[in-house]
Design an enzyme around this catalytic site. Structure first.
Site, short mmCIF file in Angstrom:
data_model
loop_
_atom_site.label_atom_id
_atom_site.label_comp_id
_atom_site.label_asym_id
_atom_site.label_seq_id
_atom_site.Cartn_x
_atom_site.Cartn_y
_atom_site.Cartn_z
N SER A 81 -25.68 27.08 11.92
CA SER A 81 -24.92 26.41 12.99
C SER A 81 -25.35 26.97 14.33
O SER A 81 -25.65 28.16 14.45
CB SER A 81 -23.42 26.64 12.80
OG SER A 81 -22.69 26.11 13.90
N TYR B 59 -16.42 32.22 12.02
CA TYR B 59 -17.42 31.22 11.67
C TYR B 59 -18.75 31.57 12.32
O TYR B 59 -19.81 31.54 11.68
CB TYR B 59 -16.95 29.84 12.11
CG TYR B 59 -17.89 28.72 11.75
CD1 TYR B 59 -17.97 28.25 10.44
CD2 TYR B 59 -18.69 28.11 12.72
CE1 TYR B 59 -18.82 27.21 10.10
CE2 TYR B 59 -19.54 27.08 12.39
CZ TYR B 59 -19.61 26.63 11.08
OH TYR B 59 -20.47 25.61 10.75
#
Length: 267
Positions: free
Chosen positions: A129, A142
């Site tokens: 990501s 995250y």
């Protein structure tokens, strides 16, 4: 001979888009899900696999090799979102996220490496990501789990080079998928000191996902990588400003970049 592809988390979102695209291009595609019975109408087989369960990982890899005689490409796509003030996220949820986003992908890689080494050929694509390049407010866990996978890939690439096995990272920005529905959200506590800024940031994040790019961009990127003899270490796919934010982090002083992020999230 058509290449055999394994996509973890291939039942929905980015994984499903990649699988359907590669299937149309003539590849032999297998996807995975913890609940494959829900996806009987899938355009490619969905096998049972939980990245937190090593037994299911090994069984799925063995099934594919038994069926096809080889395994050419692993797309390590299974992942989970998590949001909240780090102070208020339960420890078990933090560990669970790392289990899904870091330890699980590592175990899937370990499971496919012996077959790829035997073939003297293979490609592993880890879906990370753009959030993994920076510590984002209320997405810190995250960011950390995806950033860790980026670094693991850098090391792994050098370790497996002698076996003619390639590995790369593909870091997506915001895409219009159902990731928000499966994300762990730390509750918005009425008496929390983070209630107002966390609530506002959460709404902003969900808006970004809803207005995100078409997942077909990721499918096209993965297809190009599969057809690239020597993939790069890192790829970033998404809106220009999201990709450019990684460049800015590299060139701007830390405090200036932090202020940019805080302005963006209105903190």
């Amino acid at each position: 001979m058509s290449k055999v592809i394994l996509i973890t988390g291939g039942s929905s979102g980015i994984g499903k888009s990649i699988g359907e695209f590669l299937k149309e291009k003539g590849f032999v595609v297998y996807g995975t899900s913890r609940n494959p019975e829900k996806y009987k109408d899938s355009k490619f087989p969905i096998l049972a696999l939980d990245v937190a369960n090593n037994t299911t990982i090994k069984k799925t890899v063995s099934t594919i090799v038994e069926n096809e005689g080889r395994l050419d490409v692993l797309v390590n796509n299974a992942g989970a979102g998590i949001t909240g003030p780090i102070e208020e996220i339960p420890e078990e949820e933090i560990k669970k996220n790392f289990e899904t986003n870091l330890f699980g992908p590592i175990n899937v890689i370990k499971a496919v490496l012996p077959q790829m080494r035997q073939q003297k050929d293979g490609l592993i694509i880890n879906i990370t990501s753009i959030a993994g390049y920076m510590g984002l407010p209320y997405r810190g866990i995250y960011s950390a789990s995806k950033g860790a996978l980026e670094l693991v890939t850098e090391a792994f690439r050098m370790e497996i080079k002698d076996f003619n096995i390639k590995m790369t990272n593909v870091a997506p920005g915001d895409f219009a998928t159902n990731i928000a529905a499966g994300r762990y959200h730390a509750p918005l506590h009425e008496n929390s000191p983070y209630k107002k800024p966390y609530g506002a940031t959460l709404n902003l994040m969900n808006t970004h996902v809803d207005a995100g790019s078409n997942p077909i961009m990721m499918a096209e990127a993965v297809y190009k990588i599969i057809n690239t003899p020597n993939p790069k270490v890192h790829y970033k796919i998404g809106a220009f400003m999201q990709k450019f934010s990684v460049v800015l982090k590299r060139i701007l002083p830390d405090i200036v970049y932090e202020k940019l992020l805080m302005n963006h999230y209105k903190l």
